[in-house]
Design a protein around this motif. Sequence first.
Motif, PDB file in Angstrom:
ATOM      1  N   LYS A  48       0.826  -1.060  -0.169  1.00  0.00           N
ATOM      2  CA  LYS A  48       0.106  -0.136  -0.063  1.00  0.00           C
ATOM      3  C   LYS A  48       1.025   1.144  -0.008  1.00  0.00           C
ATOM      4  N   GLU A  52      -3.077  -1.525  -4.132  1.00  0.00           N
ATOM      5  CA  GLU A  52      -2.560  -2.677  -3.553  1.00  0.00           C
ATOM      6  C   GLU A  52      -2.251  -3.722  -4.356  1.00  0.00           C
ATOM      7  N   SER A 110      -4.685  -8.477  -1.743  1.00  0.00           N
ATOM      8  CA  SER A 110      -5.117  -7.077  -2.230  1.00  0.00           C
ATOM      9  C   SER A 110      -6.838  -7.088  -2.629  1.00  0.00           C
TER      10      SER A 110
END
Length: 349
Positions: free
Chosen positions: A3, A13, A18
Amino acid sequence: MIKKKLFSEAPIEIGPESGYDNYIMAIESSCDETACAIVKNGREVIANVVASQIKTHAQFGGVIPEIAAREHMDSINIVVEEAFRQAKENAGINPEDITAFAGTVGPGLVGCLLVGLNAAKTLALVYDKPFIGVNHLNAHLCGNYLDTDLKPPFMALLVSGGHTQIIDVKSYSEQHIIGETIDDAVGEAYDKVARLIGLPYPGGPKLDKMAQEGNPHAFKLPEAKVGEFDFSFSGLKTAVLRLVKSFDGQELPVKDICASFQECVSSTLVKKVKKALEQSGYDQVVIAGGVAANSEIRKKIFDLSEEGYKVFAPPMKYCTDNAAMVASCAYFNTNTFDDINVEVFSRVK
């Protein structure tokens, strides 16, 4: 999982956690293949393009760095455009759908690396996406994640033209080298021995082919006594040289020499890998790198399955240098995005 805001306004992400599909385009140009690939979630290959320079360098008996770099410059736009075309045709993926761009930063030939890395950086800037620099050796290991469900931990044997290592892969991001060559790498030894017996470039694959028709026990060649998990192949190369000279103008039994050399190398490698497996308690082992395409080394590694181990090896097209493995590595093995000014390196830091 990553991130971090880099170029885009919103954080991006990447990784198994993710929560959405990641499409990574990667470029590989560390030596004499210009490659570009797009991989979904580190495992599914959407596009894979490789432009080889073997014919160009064959006349010189090896890779000429300056020529290789010029060849990369001639090919880079072509392979990128073809990868985008394949992605559109195979999965309806457009350039704007790419989550991040990746490129090999090393080790490798500096002039060659710069061509691919600058192309990957440019794409990241043009499409305002993150950039990820990838270690070429880690990428070879990640070739085993393509089209498989392999997950760490496992023991890995990395064998290539420049490296021979036994690696304890504890997780996607934690790896430890527990043994390596103290002199010649396996691929280097193959190429040098091939030249000694008069085989043309690229010598390694040709030696492998000749070995399959020879007697692996025709000549007893020495196995170096070094560290518990380390390797040494310079003495073996010297032993082959002495063997060749002993024929003093007589016709060389080339097939038997190849088979005996290959038997010595493959047995040495697998013996130490097996010992590492026994000490680690792992039930999984993988082979990676360009020499993972060698028939006898591959066979002996897969024979370990008869002892209860799960054995993985990339398909032949993912053994030699390619960009799909680089994209997979960027997905699984990256802890942070890289600054656009990241530089290449020729040797392992």
